[in-house]
Design a protein around this motif. Structure first.
Motif, PDB file in Angstrom:
ATOM      1  N   PRO A 111       0.821  -1.226   0.000  1.00 31.74           N
ATOM      2  CA  PRO A 111       0.000   0.000   0.000  1.00 31.74           C
ATOM      3  C   PRO A 111       0.849   1.269   0.000  1.00 31.74           C
ATOM      4  O   PRO A 111       1.871   1.346   0.694  1.00 31.74           O
ATOM      5  CB  PRO A 111      -0.792  -0.120   1.316  1.00 31.74           C
ATOM      6  N   GLN A 112       0.445   2.211  -0.805  1.00 32.64           N
ATOM      7  CA  GLN A 112       1.055   3.538  -0.893  1.00 32.64           C
ATOM      8  C   GLN A 112       2.446   3.530  -1.549  1.00 32.64           C
ATOM      9  O   GLN A 112       2.958   4.591  -1.913  1.00 32.64           O
ATOM     10  CB  GLN A 112       1.184   4.197   0.499  1.00 32.64           C
ATOM     11  N   ILE A 113       3.057   2.385  -1.678  1.00 35.23           N
ATOM     12  CA  ILE A 113       4.431   2.322  -2.189  1.00 35.23           C
ATOM     13  C   ILE A 113       4.503   1.608  -3.540  1.00 35.23           C
ATOM     14  O   ILE A 113       5.189   2.060  -4.451  1.00 35.23           O
ATOM     15  CB  ILE A 113       5.353   1.623  -1.170  1.00 35.23           C
ATOM     16  N   GLY A 114       3.801   0.490  -3.677  1.00 33.32           N
ATOM     17  CA  GLY A 114       3.835  -0.247  -4.938  1.00 33.32           C
ATOM     18  C   GLY A 114       4.606  -1.554  -4.813  1.00 33.32           C
ATOM     19  O   GLY A 114       4.651  -2.161  -3.743  1.00 33.32           O
ATOM     20  N   LYS A 115       5.220  -1.968  -5.915  1.00 33.42           N
ATOM     21  CA  LYS A 115       5.909  -3.250  -5.975  1.00 33.42           C
ATOM     22  C   LYS A 115       7.197  -3.237  -5.144  1.00 33.42           C
ATOM     23  O   LYS A 115       8.009  -2.311  -5.254  1.00 33.42           O
ATOM     24  CB  LYS A 115       6.258  -3.597  -7.419  1.00 33.42           C
ATOM     25  N   ILE A 116       7.361  -4.278  -4.328  1.00 29.72           N
ATOM     26  CA  ILE A 116       8.599  -4.456  -3.559  1.00 29.72           C
ATOM     27  C   ILE A 116       9.038  -5.902  -3.730  1.00 29.72           C
ATOM     28  O   ILE A 116       8.258  -6.828  -3.461  1.00 29.72           O
ATOM     29  CB  ILE A 116       8.398  -4.149  -2.064  1.00 29.72           C
ATOM     30  N   LYS A 117      10.261  -6.112  -4.146  1.00 31.45           N
ATOM     31  CA  LYS A 117      10.771  -7.468  -4.370  1.00 31.45           C
ATOM     32  C   LYS A 117      11.282  -8.054  -3.056  1.00 31.45           C
ATOM     33  O   LYS A 117      12.157  -7.476  -2.405  1.00 31.45           O
ATOM     34  CB  LYS A 117      11.890  -7.475  -5.408  1.00 31.45           C
ATOM     35  N   ILE A 133      12.540   1.253   3.654  1.00 25.33           N
ATOM     36  CA  ILE A 133      11.656   1.954   2.712  1.00 25.33           C
ATOM     37  C   ILE A 133      10.646   2.816   3.461  1.00 25.33           C
ATOM     38  O   ILE A 133      10.403   3.984   3.122  1.00 25.33           O
ATOM     39  CB  ILE A 133      10.928   0.931   1.813  1.00 25.33           C
ATOM     40  N   LEU A 134      10.052   2.261   4.521  1.00 20.22           N
ATOM     41  CA  LEU A 134       9.017   2.980   5.267  1.00 20.22           C
ATOM     42  C   LEU A 134       9.573   4.143   6.076  1.00 20.22           C
ATOM     43  O   LEU A 134       8.832   5.077   6.432  1.00 20.22           O
ATOM     44  CB  LEU A 134       8.284   2.009   6.191  1.00 20.22           C
ATOM     45  N   SER A 135      10.866   4.103   6.394  1.00 20.18           N
ATOM     46  CA  SER A 135      11.479   5.178   7.187  1.00 20.18           C
ATOM     47  C   SER A 135      11.404   6.525   6.476  1.00 20.18           C
ATOM     48  O   SER A 135      11.523   7.585   7.106  1.00 20.18           O
ATOM     49  CB  SER A 135      12.935   4.828   7.499  1.00 20.18           C
ATOM     50  N   GLU A 136      11.193   6.494   5.165  1.00 24.86           N
ATOM     51  CA  GLU A 136      11.051   7.750   4.415  1.00 24.86           C
ATOM     52  C   GLU A 136       9.694   8.404   4.694  1.00 24.86           C
ATOM     53  O   GLU A 136       9.511   9.590   4.445  1.00 24.86           O
ATOM     54  CB  GLU A 136      11.190   7.483   2.919  1.00 24.86           C
ATOM     55  N   TYR A 137       8.740   7.603   5.200  1.00 28.33           N
ATOM     56  CA  TYR A 137       7.387   8.113   5.422  1.00 28.33           C
ATOM     57  C   TYR A 137       6.962   8.050   6.884  1.00 28.33           C
ATOM     58  O   TYR A 137       6.088   8.819   7.301  1.00 28.33           O
ATOM     59  CB  TYR A 137       6.391   7.293   4.586  1.00 28.33           C
TER      60      TYR A 137
END
Length: 265
Positions: A111-117, A133-137
């Motif tokens: 959610p809110q970010i898109g594709k993550i491998k 990745i989430l630390s940016e938000y």
């Protein structure tokens, strides 16, 4: 003279039954050479086996994001699904978070970010990647991840073959065999096969569970979706050719021969 004749007549049967019933301890006992394996480690540090699940395609993941401010983390969690359970005139509703499925490309849709491998990462590595990745938000996000569909299958010469869902995400080969009621007396303990899929390729390994050295092998711990196949031994193959009725008949004949020997003494 009559006693000698009777003994000679039944001697071949006795030899056959003796050979059929002889099974060495080495063929039946698990981890037979435990003492020898221990001696090999004397004077040096024993090897440590560390195991952690590696995420694969089609894995189903439960991922929950939390933070000091729940409202900030909420958009990054999947919505709860309402589950109804109706019994007679009573209806109950429970909320259950949706799960993520790793697709054929090894990715999840976040959610809110898109594709993550995530394919090929251990669970801890995947958690750290999501945190980064989430630390940016989100400030100091917390990621809870669990493999929901961790399962293994055990087939062949075991008491209760079938598929087992594992909640702990870690299980040893011996534990898997235990869940299946252990090997039957017809199971070939020197040739337990582990069928495993890694990065789209299937591999087959043969494990000798009578040898304690397998405790340090990469197949001591099973991975999700592993299939364990216990091959039948020679006795089972012979029994399938002879047939159950003849096997019972041979057992009765063996008993009768024993009685004859006692009478002729």
């Amino acid at each position: 003279m009559q006693q000698q004749f009777s003994f000679k007549k039944i001697l071949p049967f006795l030899v056959v039954f003796t050979l059929m019933s002889c099974v060495s301890r080495r063929e039946m006992v698990y981890l037979y050479n435990t003492n020898q394996a221990t001696k090999k480690e004397e004077g040096k540090e024993a090897a440590k086996i560390e195991y952690e699940s590696v995420l694969q395609r089609d894995d189903v993941l439960s991922i929950i994001i939390s933070a000091e401010n729940p409202e900030v983390a909420a958009p990054y969690n999947l919505k709860a699904v309402s589950i109804s359970n109706t019994t007679g005139t009573t209806a109950t509703h429970a909320g259950n978070l949706e799960n993520y499925i790793i697709d054929k490309n090894g990715e999840i849709e976040f959610p809110q970010i898109g594709k993550i491998k995530l394919e090929g990462l251990t669970r801890n590595e995947a958690v750290e990647k999501l945190k980064e990745i989430l630390s940016e938000y989100i400030t100091n996000p917390t990621v809870h991840m669990r493999i929901v569909n961790f399962k293994i299958s055990v087939i062949g010469e075991v008491s209760n073959p079938g598929m087992h869902t594992i909640s702990s995400e870690r299980i040893t080969l011996l534990e898997a065999l235990s869940l299946s009621g252990d090997l039957t007396i017809f199971g070939k303990r020197q040739n337990v096969m582990v069928i495993r899929e890694q990065e789209g390729a299937k591999t087959v390994a043969k494990v000798d569970i009578t040898n304690a050295d397998f405790l340090n092998s990469e197949y001591y711990y099973l991975k999700q979706n592993d299939v364990v196949y216990v091959e039948p031994n020679g006795a089972r193959r012979n029994a399938s050719i002879i047939g159950p009725n003849i096997t019972v008949g041979l057992s009765v004949l063996s008993f009768a021969i024993g009685i004859i020997l006692l009478i002729n003494k």
